[in-house]
Design a protein around this motif. Structure first.
Motif, PDB file in Angstrom:
ATOM      1  N   ASN A  48     -51.020 -28.045 -66.953  1.00  0.00           N
ATOM      2  CA  ASN A  48     -50.642 -27.893 -65.551  1.00  0.00           C
ATOM      3  C   ASN A  48     -49.400 -27.013 -65.402  1.00  0.00           C
ATOM      4  O   ASN A  48     -48.654 -26.785 -66.363  1.00  0.00           O
ATOM      5  CB  ASN A  48     -50.424 -29.263 -64.890  1.00  0.00           C
ATOM      6  CG  ASN A  48     -49.161 -29.957 -65.380  1.00  0.00           C
ATOM      7  OD1 ASN A  48     -48.034 -29.572 -65.056  1.00  0.00           O
ATOM      8  ND2 ASN A  48     -49.356 -31.008 -66.189  1.00  0.00           N
ATOM      9  N   THR A  49     -49.170 -26.527 -64.208  1.00  0.00           N
ATOM     10  CA  THR A  49     -48.131 -25.520 -63.955  1.00  0.00           C
ATOM     11  C   THR A  49     -46.756 -25.985 -64.404  1.00  0.00           C
ATOM     12  O   THR A  49     -46.024 -25.253 -65.084  1.00  0.00           O
ATOM     13  CB  THR A  49     -48.092 -25.168 -62.456  1.00  0.00           C
ATOM     14  OG1 THR A  49     -49.351 -24.608 -62.076  1.00  0.00           O
ATOM     15  CG2 THR A  49     -46.987 -24.162 -62.172  1.00  0.00           C
ATOM     16  N   TRP A  50     -46.369 -27.205 -64.007  1.00  0.00           N
ATOM     17  CA  TRP A  50     -45.018 -27.688 -64.319  1.00  0.00           C
ATOM     18  C   TRP A  50     -44.836 -27.868 -65.825  1.00  0.00           C
ATOM     19  O   TRP A  50     -43.799 -27.491 -66.387  1.00  0.00           O
ATOM     20  CB  TRP A  50     -44.742 -29.000 -63.579  1.00  0.00           C
ATOM     21  CG  TRP A  50     -44.804 -28.853 -62.100  1.00  0.00           C
ATOM     22  CD1 TRP A  50     -45.799 -29.282 -61.270  1.00  0.00           C
ATOM     23  CD2 TRP A  50     -43.844 -28.180 -61.263  1.00  0.00           C
ATOM     24  NE1 TRP A  50     -45.523 -28.935 -59.978  1.00  0.00           N
ATOM     25  CE2 TRP A  50     -44.334 -28.259 -59.941  1.00  0.00           C
ATOM     26  CE3 TRP A  50     -42.643 -27.519 -61.506  1.00  0.00           C
ATOM     27  CZ2 TRP A  50     -43.646 -27.704 -58.861  1.00  0.00           C
ATOM     28  CZ3 TRP A  50     -41.955 -26.970 -60.423  1.00  0.00           C
ATOM     29  CH2 TRP A  50     -42.447 -27.061 -59.129  1.00  0.00           C
ATOM     30  N   ALA A  51     -45.846 -28.425 -66.471  1.00  0.00           N
ATOM     31  CA  ALA A  51     -45.765 -28.602 -67.926  1.00  0.00           C
ATOM     32  C   ALA A  51     -45.737 -27.252 -68.635  1.00  0.00           C
ATOM     33  O   ALA A  51     -45.036 -27.089 -69.644  1.00  0.00           O
ATOM     34  CB  ALA A  51     -46.943 -29.438 -68.423  1.00  0.00           C
ATOM     35  N   MET A  62     -44.379 -24.511 -67.588  1.00  0.00           N
ATOM     36  CA  MET A  62     -43.025 -23.958 -67.480  1.00  0.00           C
ATOM     37  C   MET A  62     -42.101 -24.609 -68.504  1.00  0.00           C
ATOM     38  O   MET A  62     -41.303 -23.930 -69.168  1.00  0.00           O
ATOM     39  CB  MET A  62     -42.485 -24.129 -66.058  1.00  0.00           C
ATOM     40  CG  MET A  62     -43.157 -23.218 -65.047  1.00  0.00           C
ATOM     41  SD  MET A  62     -42.299 -23.124 -63.454  1.00  0.00           S
ATOM     42  CE  MET A  62     -42.680 -24.739 -62.783  1.00  0.00           C
ATOM     43  N   LEU A  63     -42.206 -25.917 -68.664  1.00  0.00           N
ATOM     44  CA  LEU A  63     -41.376 -26.620 -69.649  1.00  0.00           C
ATOM     45  C   LEU A  63     -41.735 -26.196 -71.072  1.00  0.00           C
ATOM     46  O   LEU A  63     -40.849 -26.013 -71.917  1.00  0.00           O
ATOM     47  CB  LEU A  63     -41.540 -28.133 -69.492  1.00  0.00           C
ATOM     48  CG  LEU A  63     -40.923 -28.750 -68.234  1.00  0.00           C
ATOM     49  CD1 LEU A  63     -41.257 -30.232 -68.145  1.00  0.00           C
ATOM     50  CD2 LEU A  63     -39.410 -28.546 -68.223  1.00  0.00           C
ATOM     51  N   LEU A  89     -35.921 -21.098 -66.839  1.00  0.00           N
ATOM     52  CA  LEU A  89     -36.631 -21.783 -65.761  1.00  0.00           C
ATOM     53  C   LEU A  89     -36.829 -20.859 -64.570  1.00  0.00           C
ATOM     54  O   LEU A  89     -37.898 -20.850 -63.943  1.00  0.00           O
ATOM     55  CB  LEU A  89     -35.858 -23.032 -65.338  1.00  0.00           C
ATOM     56  CG  LEU A  89     -35.931 -24.228 -66.290  1.00  0.00           C
ATOM     57  CD1 LEU A  89     -34.958 -25.317 -65.852  1.00  0.00           C
ATOM     58  CD2 LEU A  89     -37.358 -24.781 -66.346  1.00  0.00           C
ATOM     59  N   VAL A  98     -40.464 -19.755 -63.038  1.00  0.00           N
ATOM     60  CA  VAL A  98     -40.828 -19.903 -61.617  1.00  0.00           C
ATOM     61  C   VAL A  98     -41.280 -18.559 -61.054  1.00  0.00           C
ATOM     62  O   VAL A  98     -42.280 -18.467 -60.324  1.00  0.00           O
ATOM     63  CB  VAL A  98     -39.647 -20.466 -60.808  1.00  0.00           C
ATOM     64  CG1 VAL A  98     -39.935 -20.404 -59.305  1.00  0.00           C
ATOM     65  CG2 VAL A  98     -39.344 -21.901 -61.227  1.00  0.00           C
ATOM     66  N   GLN A 132     -44.755 -17.763 -62.157  1.00  0.00           N
ATOM     67  CA  GLN A 132     -45.748 -18.548 -61.431  1.00  0.00           C
ATOM     68  C   GLN A 132     -45.963 -17.974 -60.035  1.00  0.00           C
ATOM     69  O   GLN A 132     -47.102 -17.922 -59.546  1.00  0.00           O
ATOM     70  CB  GLN A 132     -45.300 -20.019 -61.346  1.00  0.00           C
ATOM     71  CG  GLN A 132     -46.280 -20.924 -60.634  1.00  0.00           C
ATOM     72  CD  GLN A 132     -47.645 -20.955 -61.296  1.00  0.00           C
ATOM     73  OE1 GLN A 132     -47.758 -20.819 -62.506  1.00  0.00           O
ATOM     74  NE2 GLN A 132     -48.697 -21.110 -60.498  1.00  0.00           N
TER      75      GLN A 132
END
Length: 204
Positions: free
Chosen positions: A118-121, A123-124, A158, A162, A165
């Protein structure tokens, strides 16, 4: 041979050079294995952790010998050209490290997205891919890892993740999106170093 594969090799080389320069800064001139070992872990550390978390096997450097060849060559460049690098670049270690985190944040995010993360994961995982090798490098040479310092280090990664994305949402050309996002990370980090920017301290 794809542009992304070549970019990955360039990122590997940049991080390997930063690892070698860090070892050389500790006067390890007569221990080539130690220099190689630190360079190797700096270059593959973040990507390996990312791939282990995602269950991406076989890990790239185990499957493809070109990664080790690039690392060995990069160590040779760092050792042979260290005086030239120090003369041309005021702080060569920080420059190579900064370029490396820019490249690897976005490459790590791309690979995570390709595995359906997923998108948030993603990025991390991109940040982990960029920073973990540096944490290993600094720990091995007995320096405070930059991520634990007050200066901006993870924050530019980060911000670039972003931005990448947003580029995906806007359907930017993949190459342009990569260049803009990686360049933003590098630029923010370099300006932060130059101006001494840092996050506010949390008072106890």
């Amino acid at each position: 041979m794809s542009i992304w594969y070549l970019t990955d090799l360039v990122g590997t080389s940049v991080f390997a050079i930063s690892g070698a320069l860090s070892a050389l800064s500790k006067k390890m001139y007569h221990d080539l294995f130690s220099i190689f070992f630190i360079s190797f872990l700096t270059a593959i550390g973040g990507g390996t952790v990312r791939d282990v978390i995602m269950g991406a096997h076989p890990i790239a450097w185990i499957r493809d010998p070109n990664y080790l060849i690039v690392i060995i060559g990069s160590v040779g460049v760092a050792v042979l050209c260290r005086r030239w690098l120090q003369g041309v670049l005021r702080r060569p270690l920080l420059v190579f490290d900064t370029v490396g985190i820019g490249i690897y944040t976005i490459l790590g995010m791309q690979k995570a997205l390709s595995f359906g993360v997923n998108t948030w994961a993603s990025m991390l995982l991109g940040v982990i891919s960029a920073l973990f090798g540096g944490v290993i490098r600094d720990t091995l040479v007995n320096d405070l890892p930059l991520i634990f310092d007050r200066q901006l280090y993870a924050t530019p990664c980060l911000a670039g993740a972003v931005l990448y994305q947003i580029g995906l949402i806007l359907a930017l050309d993949p190459n342009l999106n990569f260049i803009l996002s990686a360049s933003a990370i590098t630029l923010i980090r370099l300006v932060a170093i130059r101006r001494g920017w840092s996050l506010p301290r949390i008072n106890s």
